[in-house]
Design a protein around this motif. Sequence first.
Motif, PDB file in Angstrom:
ATOM      1  N   GLY A   1      13.846  -8.159  -7.098  1.00 19.81           N
ATOM      2  CA  GLY A   1      14.020  -6.764  -7.401  1.00 19.81           C
ATOM      3  C   GLY A   1      14.954  -6.532  -8.545  1.00 19.81           C
TER       4      GLY A   1
ATOM      5  N   ASP B   1      24.815 -14.232  -9.324  1.00 22.83           N
ATOM      6  CA  ASP B   1      25.752 -14.811  -8.706  1.00 22.83           C
ATOM      7  C   ASP B   1      25.054 -16.177  -8.369  1.00 22.83           C
ATOM      8  OD1 ASP B   1      24.199 -14.445  -6.442  1.00 22.83           O
ATOM      9  OD2 ASP B   1      25.771 -14.225  -5.035  1.00 22.83           O
ATOM     10  N   GLU B   2      23.853 -16.408  -9.056  1.00 21.10           N
ATOM     11  CA  GLU B   2      23.391 -17.833  -8.822  1.00 21.10           C
ATOM     12  C   GLU B   2      23.274 -18.552 -10.276  1.00 21.10           C
ATOM     13  OE1 GLU B   2      19.869 -18.538  -6.253  1.00 21.10           O
ATOM     14  OE2 GLU B   2      19.651 -16.477  -6.009  1.00 21.10           O
TER      15      GLU B   2
ATOM     16  N   ARG C   1      11.290 -16.849  -5.952  1.00 20.34           N
ATOM     17  CA  ARG C   1      11.719 -17.418  -4.665  1.00 20.34           C
ATOM     18  C   ARG C   1      10.630 -18.144  -3.809  1.00 20.34           C
ATOM     19  NH1 ARG C   1      16.933 -17.027  -3.783  1.00 20.34           N
ATOM     20  NH2 ARG C   1      17.294 -15.028  -4.856  1.00 20.34           N
TER      21      ARG C   1
ATOM     22  N   LYS D   1       7.097 -23.920  -1.030  1.00 24.58           N
ATOM     23  CA  LYS D   1       5.762 -24.203  -1.367  1.00 24.58           C
ATOM     24  C   LYS D   1       5.811 -25.242  -2.465  1.00 24.58           C
ATOM     25  CE  LYS D   1       4.602 -19.690   0.013  1.00 24.58           C
ATOM     26  NZ  LYS D   1       5.860 -18.840   0.014  1.00 24.58           N
TER      27      LYS D   1
ATOM     28  N   ALA E   1      29.534  -9.580  -7.653  1.00 21.09           N
ATOM     29  CA  ALA E   1      30.241  -8.126  -7.360  1.00 21.09           C
ATOM     30  C   ALA E   1      30.958  -8.031  -6.292  1.00 21.09           C
ATOM     31  CB  ALA E   1      29.126  -7.134  -7.480  1.00 21.09           C
TER      32      ALA E   1
ATOM     33  N   THR F   1      20.970  -6.888  -3.657  1.00 16.65           N
ATOM     34  CA  THR F   1      21.436  -8.043  -3.201  1.00 16.65           C
ATOM     35  C   THR F   1      20.791  -9.000  -2.225  1.00 16.65           C
ATOM     36  OG1 THR F   1      22.553  -6.544  -1.519  1.00 16.65           O
ATOM     37  CG2 THR F   1      23.802  -7.002  -3.507  1.00 16.65           C
TER      38      THR F   1
ATOM     39  N   ARG G   1      16.793 -20.910   0.990  1.00 16.82           N
ATOM     40  CA  ARG G   1      16.722 -19.655   0.551  1.00 16.82           C
ATOM     41  C   ARG G   1      16.870 -19.577  -0.770  1.00 16.82           C
ATOM     42  NH1 ARG G   1      15.468 -14.093   1.894  1.00 16.82           N
ATOM     43  NH2 ARG G   1      16.237 -12.993   0.107  1.00 16.82           N
TER      44      ARG G   1
ATOM     45  N   ASP H   1      14.846  -6.868  -0.234  1.00 16.72           N
ATOM     46  CA  ASP H   1      15.261  -7.037   1.054  1.00 16.72           C
ATOM     47  C   ASP H   1      16.278  -6.458   1.856  1.00 16.72           C
ATOM     48  OD1 ASP H   1      13.389  -9.075   0.562  1.00 16.72           O
ATOM     49  OD2 ASP H   1      14.590 -10.715   1.047  1.00 16.72           O
TER      50      ASP H   1
ATOM     51  N   SER I   1       9.640  -9.152   1.064  1.00 18.95           N
ATOM     52  CA  SER I   1       8.602  -9.526   0.498  1.00 18.95           C
ATOM     53  C   SER I   1       8.689  -9.323  -1.138  1.00 18.95           C
ATOM     54  CB  SER I   1       7.075  -8.891   1.002  1.00 18.95           C
ATOM     55  OG  SER I   1       7.179  -7.751   0.747  1.00 18.95           O
ATOM     56  N   VAL I   2       7.982 -10.016  -1.709  1.00 17.98           N
ATOM     57  CA  VAL I   2       8.008  -9.815  -3.214  1.00 17.98           C
ATOM     58  C   VAL I   2       7.292  -8.499  -3.456  1.00 17.98           C
ATOM     59  CG1 VAL I   2       6.997 -10.693  -5.267  1.00 17.98           C
ATOM     60  CG2 VAL I   2       7.952 -12.345  -3.856  1.00 17.98           C
TER      61      VAL I   2
ATOM     62  N   TRP J   1       2.019 -12.969   1.184  1.00 13.80           N
ATOM     63  CA  TRP J   1       1.107 -14.315   1.560  1.00 13.80           C
ATOM     64  C   TRP J   1       2.144 -15.424   1.944  1.00 13.80           C
ATOM     65  CZ3 TRP J   1       3.680 -12.793  -2.963  1.00 13.80           C
ATOM     66  CH2 TRP J   1       4.371 -13.978  -3.585  1.00 13.80           C
TER      67      TRP J   1
HETATM   68  P1  FAD Z   1      16.562 -11.951  -3.486  1.00 22.64           P
HETATM   69  O1  FAD Z   1      15.616 -12.437  -4.416  1.00 22.64           O
HETATM   70  O2  FAD Z   1      17.258 -12.467  -2.325  1.00 22.64           O
HETATM   71  O3  FAD Z   1      17.964 -11.702  -4.814  1.00 22.64           O
HETATM   72  C1  FAD Z   1      19.108 -11.267  -4.248  1.00 22.64           C
HETATM   73  C2  FAD Z   1      19.901 -11.846  -5.224  1.00 22.64           C
HETATM   74  O4  FAD Z   1      21.309 -11.246  -5.394  1.00 22.64           O
HETATM   75  C3  FAD Z   1      20.384 -13.145  -4.962  1.00 22.64           C
HETATM   76  O5  FAD Z   1      20.317 -14.066  -6.171  1.00 22.64           O
HETATM   77  C4  FAD Z   1      21.694 -13.076  -4.360  1.00 22.64           C
HETATM   78  O6  FAD Z   1      22.376 -14.392  -4.602  1.00 22.64           O
HETATM   79  C5  FAD Z   1      22.266 -12.126  -5.335  1.00 22.64           C
HETATM   80  N1  FAD Z   1      23.624 -11.130  -4.696  1.00 22.64           N
HETATM   81  C6  FAD Z   1      23.837 -10.922  -3.356  1.00 22.64           C
HETATM   82  N2  FAD Z   1      24.950 -10.253  -3.444  1.00 22.64           N
HETATM   83  C7  FAD Z   1      25.324 -10.354  -4.477  1.00 22.64           C
HETATM   84  C8  FAD Z   1      26.637  -9.759  -5.122  1.00 22.64           C
HETATM   85  N3  FAD Z   1      27.659  -9.292  -4.485  1.00 22.64           N
HETATM   86  N4  FAD Z   1      26.988 -10.118  -6.665  1.00 22.64           N
HETATM   87  C9  FAD Z   1      25.863 -10.804  -7.178  1.00 22.64           C
HETATM   88  N5  FAD Z   1      24.734 -11.117  -6.663  1.00 22.64           N
HETATM   89  C10 FAD Z   1      24.468 -10.875  -5.568  1.00 22.64           C
HETATM   90  N6  FAD Z   1       7.806 -13.161   0.003  1.00 22.64           N
HETATM   91  C11 FAD Z   1       6.185 -13.122  -0.370  1.00 22.64           C
HETATM   92  O7  FAD Z   1       5.997 -11.896  -0.610  1.00 22.64           O
HETATM   93  N7  FAD Z   1       5.677 -14.276  -0.142  1.00 22.64           N
HETATM   94  C12 FAD Z   1       6.011 -15.400   0.035  1.00 22.64           C
HETATM   95  O8  FAD Z   1       5.433 -16.280  -0.005  1.00 22.64           O
HETATM   96  C13 FAD Z   1       7.430 -15.549  -0.152  1.00 22.64           C
HETATM   97  N8  FAD Z   1       7.916 -16.880   0.193  1.00 22.64           N
HETATM   98  C14 FAD Z   1       9.409 -17.056   0.201  1.00 22.64           C
HETATM   99  C15 FAD Z   1       9.758 -18.404   0.402  1.00 22.64           C
HETATM  100  C16 FAD Z   1      11.132 -18.637   0.599  1.00 22.64           C
HETATM  101  C17 FAD Z   1      11.828 -19.927   0.543  1.00 22.64           C
HETATM  102  C18 FAD Z   1      11.802 -17.401   0.588  1.00 22.64           C
HETATM  103  C19 FAD Z   1      13.746 -17.492   0.698  1.00 22.64           C
HETATM  104  C20 FAD Z   1      11.632 -16.152   0.500  1.00 22.64           C
HETATM  105  C21 FAD Z   1      10.106 -15.764   0.387  1.00 22.64           C
HETATM  106  N9  FAD Z   1       9.586 -14.669   0.210  1.00 22.64           N
HETATM  107  C22 FAD Z   1       8.346 -14.438   0.032  1.00 22.64           C
HETATM  108  C23 FAD Z   1      10.590 -13.333   0.256  1.00 22.64           C
HETATM  109  C24 FAD Z   1      10.823 -12.933  -0.884  1.00 22.64           C
HETATM  110  O9  FAD Z   1      11.324 -13.928  -1.893  1.00 22.64           O
HETATM  111  C25 FAD Z   1      12.045 -11.796  -0.922  1.00 22.64           C
HETATM  112  O10 FAD Z   1      11.573 -10.723  -0.346  1.00 22.64           O
HETATM  113  C26 FAD Z   1      12.476 -11.523  -2.382  1.00 22.64           C
HETATM  114  O11 FAD Z   1      12.994 -12.503  -3.160  1.00 22.64           O
HETATM  115  C27 FAD Z   1      13.286 -10.054  -2.067  1.00 22.64           C
HETATM  116  O12 FAD Z   1      13.855 -10.087  -3.537  1.00 22.64           O
HETATM  117  P2  FAD Z   1      15.290  -9.224  -3.601  1.00 22.64           P
HETATM  118  O13 FAD Z   1      15.561  -8.937  -5.024  1.00 22.64           O
HETATM  119  O14 FAD Z   1      15.577  -8.118  -2.820  1.00 22.64           O
HETATM  120  O15 FAD Z   1      16.430 -10.365  -3.149  1.00 22.64           O
END
Ligand code: FAD
Length: 404
Positions: free
Chosen positions: A12, A34-35, A42, A47, A79, A106, A127, A275, A292-293, A321
């Motif tokens: 996101g 923070d990574e 992800r 996979k 943060a 986050t 994760r 998420d 989800s992505v 997927w």
């Molecule tokens: P994230 O991608 O989790 O990113 C959040 C980031 O914020 C992280 O890097 C975290 O460390 C950081 N963060 C948190 N708090 C702070 C803070 N205070 N300061 C700075 N940084 C912070 N979805 C699908 O649709 N299809 C799939 O096949 C699929 N496979 C997956 C396989 C795995 C192993 C995992 C873990 C997830 C999978 N997903 C899949 C789910 C998908 O990856 C997530 O829904 C998606 O990454 C969500 O995006 P996001 O930006 O909300 O959160």
Amino acid sequence: DGPVIIVGAGHGGYQVAASLRQAGFSQRICLINDEAHLPYQRPPLSKAYIKGSAGPESLMFRPEKFYQDQKIELIAGRAVSIDRSGRKVQLASGETLAYGHLVLATGARNRLLDLPNANLPDVKYLRILDESEALRQIMPSKTRAVIIGAGFIGLEFAATARIKGLEVDVLELAPRVMARAVTAEVSEYFQARHREAGIRIHLGVQATSIEAEGGKVTGVSLSDGRHLPADLVVVGVGVLPNIELAAEAGLPVAAGIIVDEYLATADPDISAIGDCALFASPRFGGSLRLESVQNATDHARCLAARLTGDKKPYDGHPWFWSDQGDDKLQIAGLTTGYDRVVLRGDPAKKAFSAFCYHGDKLLGIESINRAGDHMFGRRLQGMDRSITPEQAADESFDLKSALA
Ligand code: FAD
């Protein structure tokens, strides 16, 4: 007006930054990460990445130069607090960043297993890239994996571990795999396929303890009294949304950071996406938090549009997927609340779709090795159309005719 500060550089966070620049946003953009990696994808972590030998760079959305060229400041750090009246966010380093708009992206974190020995090095989660990398490194020296949780990630990893030659046991408390996410028909198909591959799936059981000797895992005990030997335990028991930063700043939270249909929190200068966000959905009636992505990326695009003057409620069509062994599961729509499932195709031929209906309303389609049905489902939903259960079940009914 003013800088956009984005907390979290996952799917996101990355997408908001990229979409803002694409839409011509010219002010400062900071992406707090923070990574210790450039923003990456992800899904491959459980996979292709864990199966293959490609380096971490194969996962990156963009090379470093992209962020420089686009003037997206990647700020390493975490943060830790938000000063809403002063419109500042503070990092663990003590640095503060002023925002015009703050985006909370986050994500979520692993739900941890609350058992003795669960913090030993042979007990792994999946994760983040570092966890996937660690698993990839130790797998060649392991022979027996017990996987706790038969959700998407647990099963994706199980299939890969088996392909890599490990003995694999999967434990699941529910009576079927992926029970929260898919129909019984699809659960049964995957149970059979994983068992054919030599994976032992234990349903309706819980891990009650992890045994170890000299700091090394030796096995897992189950609630039914059995004991499974293991030298590796992988835990996939779900996630917890990262809501604390918002909660501590006084923003309303529940099972996620509460946002309206525009993805705005109670503070108009702060939004939440992906998420971590529990968003109001006029389409689905009520609040949703999806993992989800598609959800994270479409939220990001909707928010970037709002911040550049194109304000519309979020109305994305969910899709998802999961790749498990040789099978590809694709889901179009949200299937929760179905009361009727109609199959198209044949599970015995390893290619079918489960069309999920509530009454005559098509809620979604779960497709296994039927990419055409999945794409059809997504296009149909985009057009707000449906087909009848009878048409869905009838393979001679031409799906394309419903899109014309
Ligand atoms: P994230 O991608 O989790 O990113 C959040 C980031 O914020 C992280 O890097 C975290 O460390 C950081 N963060 C948190 N708090 C702070 C803070 N205070 N300061 C700075 N940084 C912070 N979805 C699908 O649709 N299809 C799939 O096949 C699929 N496979 C997956 C396989 C795995 C192993 C995992 C873990 C997830 C999978 N997903 C899949 C789910 C998908 O990856 C997530 O829904 C998606 O990454 C969500 O995006 P996001 O930006 O909300 O959160």
